[in-house]
Design an enzyme around this catalytic site. Structure first.
Site, PDB file in Angstrom:
ATOM      1  CG  HIS A  64      -2.111  -0.896   1.061  1.00 46.32           C
ATOM      2  ND1 HIS A  64      -2.767  -1.491   2.118  1.00 46.32           N
ATOM      3  CD2 HIS A  64      -2.761  -1.299  -0.067  1.00 46.32           C
ATOM      4  CE1 HIS A  64      -3.773  -2.220   1.648  1.00 46.32           C
ATOM      5  NE2 HIS A  64      -3.789  -2.125   0.327  1.00 46.32           N
ATOM      6  CG  ASP A  66      -0.408   3.869   3.796  1.00 40.21           C
ATOM      7  OD1 ASP A  66      -0.616   2.997   2.935  1.00 40.21           O
ATOM      8  OD2 ASP A  66      -0.790   3.750   4.982  1.00 40.21           O
ATOM      9  CG  HIS A  67       2.728   1.008   4.754  1.00 42.69           C
ATOM     10  ND1 HIS A  67       2.994   0.837   6.090  1.00 42.69           N
ATOM     11  CD2 HIS A  67       1.396   1.310   4.671  1.00 42.69           C
ATOM     12  CE1 HIS A  67       1.877   0.999   6.785  1.00 42.69           C
ATOM     13  NE2 HIS A  67       0.893   1.293   5.947  1.00 42.69           N
ATOM     14  CG  HIS A 142      -3.289  -4.951   5.558  1.00 41.37           C
ATOM     15  ND1 HIS A 142      -4.286  -4.234   6.177  1.00 41.37           N
ATOM     16  CD2 HIS A 142      -2.653  -4.067   4.747  1.00 41.37           C
ATOM     17  CE1 HIS A 142      -4.253  -2.981   5.749  1.00 41.37           C
ATOM     18  NE2 HIS A 142      -3.273  -2.851   4.886  1.00 41.37           N
ATOM     19  CG  HIS A 270      -1.471   3.033   9.997  1.00 45.05           C
ATOM     20  ND1 HIS A 270      -2.769   2.750   9.624  1.00 45.05           N
ATOM     21  CD2 HIS A 270      -0.743   2.972   8.865  1.00 45.05           C
ATOM     22  CE1 HIS A 270      -2.819   2.512   8.326  1.00 45.05           C
ATOM     23  NE2 HIS A 270      -1.597   2.651   7.836  1.00 45.05           N
TER      24      HIS A 270
HETATM   25 ZN   LIG Z   1      -2.233  -1.110   4.261  1.00 43.79          ZN
HETATM   26 ZN   LIG Z   2      -1.180   1.822   5.903  1.00 40.70          ZN
END
Ligand SMILES: [Zn+2]
Ligand SMILES: [Zn+2]
Length: 311
Positions: A64, A66-67, A142, A270
């Site tokens: 993802h 944002d990582h 996840h 987060h």
């Molecule tokens: Zn994620």
């Molecule tokens: Zn995330």
């Protein structure tokens, strides 16, 4: 040895002014590694006066944005900076392909080798080792394949009590004492007793990074007793159902995992962009696990040695 984690970003997917997506700087002695590399991570490093050239590698939890959206920028800058030293990159399947494609179409040859380790996010196993510590994956629950990372210091040797040592003690004797052995002569008589000349080795320290995940009790076995646990806490307690549907956790659930794992300390981050204020997250987690702190951006958390037993 210095062992710490600096929070460079602890936001979630949606951009918010003055909050940054996931990235942490792990420092052990003189070595630095990134854990996740959200957009703009290289600017956070510059703000904190950390030369990106000091980095030995990056551990990416999942794909993802944002990582990991900061990774290509960081690698480009390392290349521009003239890096030739190898760079370790650990992450899920596809990460190698994304990076290869990017540099192929930007027609940019990299002048340093990238050593890829592709994580199998279904099981816990060792993905990295150097002289000081090992890194093991923590399978997370996840929406896409995702693994956290457990950094565990290697066992150290016993400490010599300097005041008790004789001036002319041979090096071989000192080595034996540090390894926990008595020094004996050829006839088997004990010349120097290990317990008299040394104190116990400090217990190996450990740090577990768990982002992003649903409440997932199967990680408890892997992270049991760690000194410091970072666990995502995207939502507050009242949105537990939403957390489940979006494959995230609440602050209270992070606290429950910390309590059940008997960790020494919990960091939460987060947080969803819907929240403007974070003290409620702390309250939620502390209802079940008191030793919780907010993973505040810019803050450094030292991983301290725990007291050892008498012998
Ligand atoms: Zn994620
Ligand atoms: Zn995330």
């Amino acid at each position: 040895m210095h062992f710490s984690v600096m929070i460079l970003g602890a936001g979630s997917a949606k951009p918010v002014a003055n909050k940054y997506p996931s990235a942490q700087l792990l420092t052990y002695d003189n070595e630095c590694f990134l854990i996740d590399c959200g957009e703009g991570t290289q600017y956070r490093l510059l703000e904190h006066k950390i030369r990106p050239g000091r980095l030995r590698g990056v551990f990416i939890s999942h794909l993802h944005g944002d990582h990991y959206f900061g990774l290509i920028g960081l690698l480009s800058s390392l290349n521009l900076g003239g890096r030739t030293e190898e760079f370790f990159l650990v992450g899920p399947r596809g990460l190698d392909e994304i990076i290869t494609l990017h540099f192929k179409y930007s027609q940019t040859p990299l002048h340093f080798p990238i050593i890829y380790t592709i994580t199998d996010t279904e099981s816990s196993y060792q993905v990295f080792e150097n002289q000081n510590f090992t890194v093991t994956t923590i399978p997370l629950d996840h929406r896409i394949p995702c693994a956290g990372y457990l950094f565990r210091e290697k066992p150290q040797k016993r400490k010599l009590i300097k005041e008790k040592l004789l001036d002319d003690m041979p090096h071989e004797y000192l080595r034996k004492l540090k390894n926990g052995e008595d020094v004996v002569d050829e006839a088997g008589n004990v010349l120097f007793k290990c317990l008299e000349f040394t104190t116990p080795a400090p217990l190996p320290r450990s740090y577990a990074y768990c982002s992003d995940t649903r409440y997932n009790e199967s990680i408890i076995e892997v992270i049991q007793g760690v000194d410091l646990l970072y666990h995502e806490a995207t939502f507050r307690d009242e949105l537990e159902q939403q957390a489940f549907e979006r494959y995230h956790a609440t602050a209270k659930q992070a606290g429950i995992i910390a309590a059940k794992s008997h960790v020494k300390k919990l960091l939460i981050g987060h947080f969803s962009s819907r929240y403007k204020e974070f003290s409620g997250f702390l309250e939620d987690a502390q209802t079940v696990f008191q030793a919780t702190e907010i993973a505040e951006e810019g803050k450094v958390f030292a991983i301290e040695a725990q007291p050892t037993s008498i012998i």
